[in-house]
Design a protein around this motif. Sequence first.
Motif, PDB file in Angstrom:
ATOM      1  N   LYS A 204       0.925  -1.258  -0.153  1.00  0.00           N
ATOM      2  CA  LYS A 204      -0.004   0.139  -0.660  1.00  0.00           C
ATOM      3  C   LYS A 204       1.246   1.436  -0.321  1.00  0.00           C
ATOM      4  CE  LYS A 204      -3.995  -1.982   2.427  1.00  0.00           C
ATOM      5  NZ  LYS A 204      -4.478  -2.495   3.704  1.00  0.00           N
ATOM      6  N   THR A 208       0.724   4.275  -3.271  1.00  0.00           N
ATOM      7  CA  THR A 208       0.414   5.578  -2.882  1.00  0.00           C
ATOM      8  C   THR A 208       1.249   6.124  -3.990  1.00  0.00           C
ATOM      9  OG1 THR A 208      -0.298   4.375  -0.314  1.00  0.00           O
ATOM     10  CG2 THR A 208       0.412   7.026  -1.017  1.00  0.00           C
ATOM     11  N   HIS A 211      -0.521   6.839  -6.845  1.00  0.00           N
ATOM     12  CA  HIS A 211      -1.293   7.305  -6.786  1.00  0.00           C
ATOM     13  C   HIS A 211      -2.643   5.308  -6.752  1.00  0.00           C
ATOM     14  CE1 HIS A 211      -0.201  11.031  -6.230  1.00  0.00           C
ATOM     15  NE2 HIS A 211       0.234  10.879  -7.737  1.00  0.00           N
ATOM     16  N   LYS A 213      -4.214   1.798  -5.564  1.00  0.00           N
ATOM     17  CA  LYS A 213      -4.674   1.424  -4.659  1.00  0.00           C
ATOM     18  C   LYS A 213      -4.983   0.124  -4.565  1.00  0.00           C
ATOM     19  CE  LYS A 213      -7.091   5.818  -2.999  1.00  0.00           C
ATOM     20  NZ  LYS A 213      -8.344   6.162  -2.518  1.00  0.00           N
TER      21      LYS A 213
END
Length: 306
Positions: A204, A208, A211, A213
């Motif tokens: 995760k 990030t 951008h 998920k």
Amino acid sequence: METLPIIRTVDELADLLHADVRLLYAISNKTPDWYNCFQIPKRNGSMRNIEAPRPYLKKIQRSIQKKILSCFAVHACASAFIPGKNIRRNALFHVNKSVVLNCDIKNFFPSLKSRTVFEFFRSKTGYEPDICMMLSRLCTLYGHLPQGAPTSPMLSNLLMFETDKTICQWAAKHYLSYSRYADDLTFSGEINAGLQADILQMVKQNLTLLHLKLNPAKTKIYHSNCRQLVNGLVVNEYVGVPREKIREFRTWLHFTELDIENGNFYYDEEEFTSRLGLLNFYCSVNTSEKLWQWRERLLEIKKIYS
């Protein structure tokens, strides 16, 4: 690897792509006009958005793919969209492991943004900003990678390079195997509940930066005492096609033969091509003589009825 071409101006870019520079500006200014957008059903019943470039833009994108994107290396852990690599190669990383953990990136192509594409071209090619902006506009739609453009698969791998590298190094430190097939990330080895949580948290954090998920609904963990799957292939002892898939195909072929025998057979080109493609995939995974015999029979039927 090819040598990255020297491009000093947008006019030189147009020459490299065998395109009219005025058309490049026209496309970049009104990109949506150069796409056909439609939906196709997914296996889970939801719809997938396809953004297919029109022929002239597709030709330009193929030139970008061949003459620019092919100059860059993809990380060794990536197996999708690369000549000589496939879904079976991806599954081989995880054969005969005690635990297999699969996780999925949510909305993969739509989440890879045009700004990230521009930054890739700017940092990796050294081209001037106006050239990088033109390239990013030719390769994106509505601010993201379009699912249907010939440049999107390779660009997704290139944008993921540093993420793949970081995750791969982390996995190696924990004695785990890691591979990625498009938006599917797989880890395998001695994974307990605590390490599973660490893996997901680490992934995760790294996603990030782009951008991206994870899709929690698609996180799966398989222990060695049950059937372990990677991209739909069984990896407990060797890479194989699930038995129910083989049985399903055998049943379809059986009823096809009955229809032929009874004079009720209708040749559906689209369905037959799909079935033959599926069987070709099965043959590439399993070396069973039976599968190859089925393939010969399908080719014979196709020759007679097409």
